[in-house]
Scaffold this motif. Structure first.
Motif, PDB file in Angstrom:
ATOM      1  N   LYS A  74       0.840  -1.201   0.000  1.00 56.91           N
ATOM      2  CA  LYS A  74       0.000   0.000   0.000  1.00 56.91           C
ATOM      3  C   LYS A  74       0.874   1.249   0.000  1.00 56.91           C
ATOM      4  O   LYS A  74       1.891   1.319   0.687  1.00 56.91           O
ATOM      5  CB  LYS A  74      -0.881  -0.011   1.248  1.00 56.91           C
ATOM      6  N   GLY A  94      -6.283  -6.812  -3.469  1.00 49.52           N
ATOM      7  CA  GLY A  94      -5.944  -5.403  -3.347  1.00 49.52           C
ATOM      8  C   GLY A  94      -6.733  -4.504  -4.272  1.00 49.52           C
ATOM      9  O   GLY A  94      -7.689  -4.910  -4.932  1.00 49.52           O
ATOM     10  N   THR A 109     -10.353  -3.202  -8.429  1.00 49.94           N
ATOM     11  CA  THR A 109     -10.302  -3.942  -7.173  1.00 49.94           C
ATOM     12  C   THR A 109     -10.332  -5.431  -7.505  1.00 49.94           C
ATOM     13  O   THR A 109     -11.040  -5.855  -8.423  1.00 49.94           O
ATOM     14  CB  THR A 109     -11.522  -3.576  -6.293  1.00 49.94           C
ATOM     15  N   GLU A 128      -4.165  -0.455  -1.697  1.00 52.84           N
ATOM     16  CA  GLU A 128      -4.182  -1.490  -0.656  1.00 52.84           C
ATOM     17  C   GLU A 128      -3.079  -2.485  -0.987  1.00 52.84           C
ATOM     18  O   GLU A 128      -2.719  -2.638  -2.159  1.00 52.84           O
ATOM     19  CB  GLU A 128      -5.519  -2.254  -0.664  1.00 52.84           C
TER      20      GLU A 128
END
Length: 171
Positions: A74, A94, A109, A128
């Motif tokens: 991240k 992520g 995503t 992420e």
């Protein structure tokens, strides 16, 4: 949220103006290189210990297929090498925003599949912790040979017909 908005603005700023997207990405890489802590990896080289720690890579070579799965933490900006062949890319976990081949920013995503085209070069912001996997066709016998077979460090290493075809999409 401010970090996310700022990262998207940075990605959107790369293709501004005229000229080839590859050249704009090269300029961005030079700007990143001036920041302390920036890491660099060239195709066909062994990963440095620092790269192995921050961006661990799992590689497999079997039956003419080369599979790479990379972990990206991240908050990272990542500039990929130039892809020498069409292949599937899989966002396994992520969330990332990346610069498309048309110079637009897309956020995806996991799970997500992208069909990467020959000549593509990705610039990503990692929202992420993320795992990304690619699968390539190669006859290479080592990971370093396979990496050099499927990636280039510069678009100038691509065949001229690929450069001409891609240039039309990026102007």
């Amino acid at each position: 949220m401010l970090e996310e908005e700022l990262s998207l603005e940075v990605l959107r700023s790369i293709p501004q103006g005229t000229g080839m997207l590859w050249d704009k990405i090269e300029e961005f890489k030079k700007q990143l290189a001036s920041i302390s802590g920036t890491m660099k990896h060239n195709s066909g080289e062994k990963q440095s210990d620092e790269m192995k720690e921050v961006f661990p890579l799992k590689q497999h070579l079997s039956n003419g297929l080369y599979t790479r799965e990379i972990f990206m933490p991240k908050g990272s900006f990542v500039v990929s090498m130039v892809h020498k062949q069409n292949h599937p890319s899989f966002l396994l976990s992520g969330r990332v925003s990346y610069l498309t081949d048309q110079g637009l920013v897309e956020t995806i995503t996991a799970p997500h599949v992208i069909q990467t085209q020959e000549g593509a070069q990705r610039v990503l912001f990692i929202h992420e912790d993320t795992s990304w996997c690619c699968v390539y066709r190669t006859d290479a016998k080592t990971f370093e040979e396979a990496e050099a077979d499927v990636y280039a460090d510069s678009y100038k290493e691509l065949p001229q017909e690929v450069i001409k075809k891609r240039k039309l999409c990026q102007e």
